[in-house]
Motif scaffolding. Sequence first.
Motif, PDB file in Angstrom:
ATOM      1  N   LYS A   5       1.066  -0.869   0.020  1.00  0.00           N
ATOM      2  CA  LYS A   5       0.165  -0.284  -0.216  1.00  0.00           C
ATOM      3  C   LYS A   5       0.530   1.067   0.517  1.00  0.00           C
ATOM      4  N   VAL A   6       2.122   1.264   0.314  1.00  0.00           N
ATOM      5  CA  VAL A   6       3.183   2.226   0.824  1.00  0.00           C
ATOM      6  C   VAL A   6       3.147   2.136  -0.615  1.00  0.00           C
ATOM      7  N   ARG A   7       3.835   1.097  -0.918  1.00  0.00           N
ATOM      8  CA  ARG A   7       4.666   1.426  -1.948  1.00  0.00           C
ATOM      9  C   ARG A   7       4.347   2.480  -3.124  1.00  0.00           C
ATOM     10  N   GLY A  96       5.976  -0.886  14.811  1.00  0.00           N
ATOM     11  CA  GLY A  96       7.616  -1.096  13.924  1.00  0.00           C
ATOM     12  C   GLY A  96       7.269  -0.407  12.268  1.00  0.00           C
ATOM     13  N   GLY A  97       6.254  -0.496  12.009  1.00  0.00           N
ATOM     14  CA  GLY A  97       5.860  -0.384  10.686  1.00  0.00           C
ATOM     15  C   GLY A  97       5.578   0.872  10.211  1.00  0.00           C
ATOM     16  N   VAL A  98       4.753   1.340  11.393  1.00  0.00           N
ATOM     17  CA  VAL A  98       3.666   3.024  11.332  1.00  0.00           C
ATOM     18  C   VAL A  98       4.730   3.838  10.899  1.00  0.00           C
ATOM     19  N   CYS A  99       3.963   4.562   9.222  1.00  0.00           N
ATOM     20  CA  CYS A  99       4.088   5.735   8.740  1.00  0.00           C
ATOM     21  C   CYS A  99       3.662   7.099   8.396  1.00  0.00           C
ATOM     22  N   PRO A 100       4.067   7.293   7.483  1.00  0.00           N
ATOM     23  CA  PRO A 100       2.483   8.556   7.319  1.00  0.00           C
ATOM     24  C   PRO A 100       2.325   7.876   6.275  1.00  0.00           C
ATOM     25  N   PHE A 101       2.863   7.407   5.208  1.00  0.00           N
ATOM     26  CA  PHE A 101       2.363   7.234   4.438  1.00  0.00           C
ATOM     27  C   PHE A 101       1.428   6.117   4.484  1.00  0.00           C
ATOM     28  N   GLY A 102       0.474   5.925   3.029  1.00  0.00           N
ATOM     29  CA  GLY A 102      -0.727   4.862   2.174  1.00  0.00           C
ATOM     30  C   GLY A 102      -1.385   4.334   3.979  1.00  0.00           C
ATOM     31  N   LEU A 107      -5.773  10.571   8.889  1.00  0.00           N
ATOM     32  CA  LEU A 107      -5.631  11.360   9.641  1.00  0.00           C
ATOM     33  C   LEU A 107      -4.824  11.885   9.633  1.00  0.00           C
ATOM     34  N   PRO A 108      -4.849  13.274  10.335  1.00  0.00           N
ATOM     35  CA  PRO A 108      -3.716  14.637  10.634  1.00  0.00           C
ATOM     36  C   PRO A 108      -2.601  13.943  11.264  1.00  0.00           C
ATOM     37  N   ILE A 109      -1.475  14.246  10.666  1.00  0.00           N
ATOM     38  CA  ILE A 109      -0.021  14.111  10.394  1.00  0.00           C
ATOM     39  C   ILE A 109       1.043  15.383  10.273  1.00  0.00           C
ATOM     40  N   SER A 143       3.463  13.048   3.347  1.00  0.00           N
ATOM     41  CA  SER A 143       2.735  12.983   3.901  1.00  0.00           C
ATOM     42  C   SER A 143       1.789  13.973   3.827  1.00  0.00           C
ATOM     43  N   ASN A 144       1.989  14.770   3.297  1.00  0.00           N
ATOM     44  CA  ASN A 144       0.269  15.750   3.313  1.00  0.00           C
ATOM     45  C   ASN A 144       0.277  16.636   4.980  1.00  0.00           C
ATOM     46  N   SER A 145       1.119  16.759   5.351  1.00  0.00           N
ATOM     47  CA  SER A 145       1.387  16.982   6.685  1.00  0.00           C
ATOM     48  C   SER A 145       0.325  18.061   7.096  1.00  0.00           C
TER      49      SER A 145
END
Length: 158
Positions: A5-7, A96-102, A107-109, A143-145
């Motif tokens: 999903k991130v890819r 362990g793999g949480v990231c702001p992508f996909g 969510l607000p980042i 990340s569209n922060s």
Amino acid sequence: MAIDKVRDYLRRWNRDQDIMEFDTSSATVEKASEVLGVEPAKIAKTLSFKNGEEALLIVAAGDTKIDNGKFKETFKSKAKMLTPEETLSYTGHAIGGVCPFGLKQELPIYLDISLKRFDAVYPACGSSNSAIKLTCEELEEYSNSTRWIDVCKGWQEA
């Protein structure tokens, strides 16, 4: 899988091929630092918090801790981290793999200013053995922060 999903998500910037996958775990700041050969501070850790009935993500440098006073001042609530189950439910990524992508849902980042001292940082990419090298500008864009914030301690010199 979350990394797929991130890819797919990073493909819009032609960065999907820049995701690094490792034979060993990069699930903690220490492990990611070791496998990447960079100082722990350059690991961009994504922290998940409750915000009322919703969730928010904060991406911060690997050598920081949340400053509860700054968090409360910024978000008008006490810093309460999501459980691993809640994190997976909101983000679609396991601890362990949480990231702001996909993300599973929007969510607000927020990006903590502790990251701005580096030319490049290394966030995870949805799995416990992945990362990508990004500039702070790329991290902000991808990340569209919501905005840069100052809610961490332990990284500034006295």
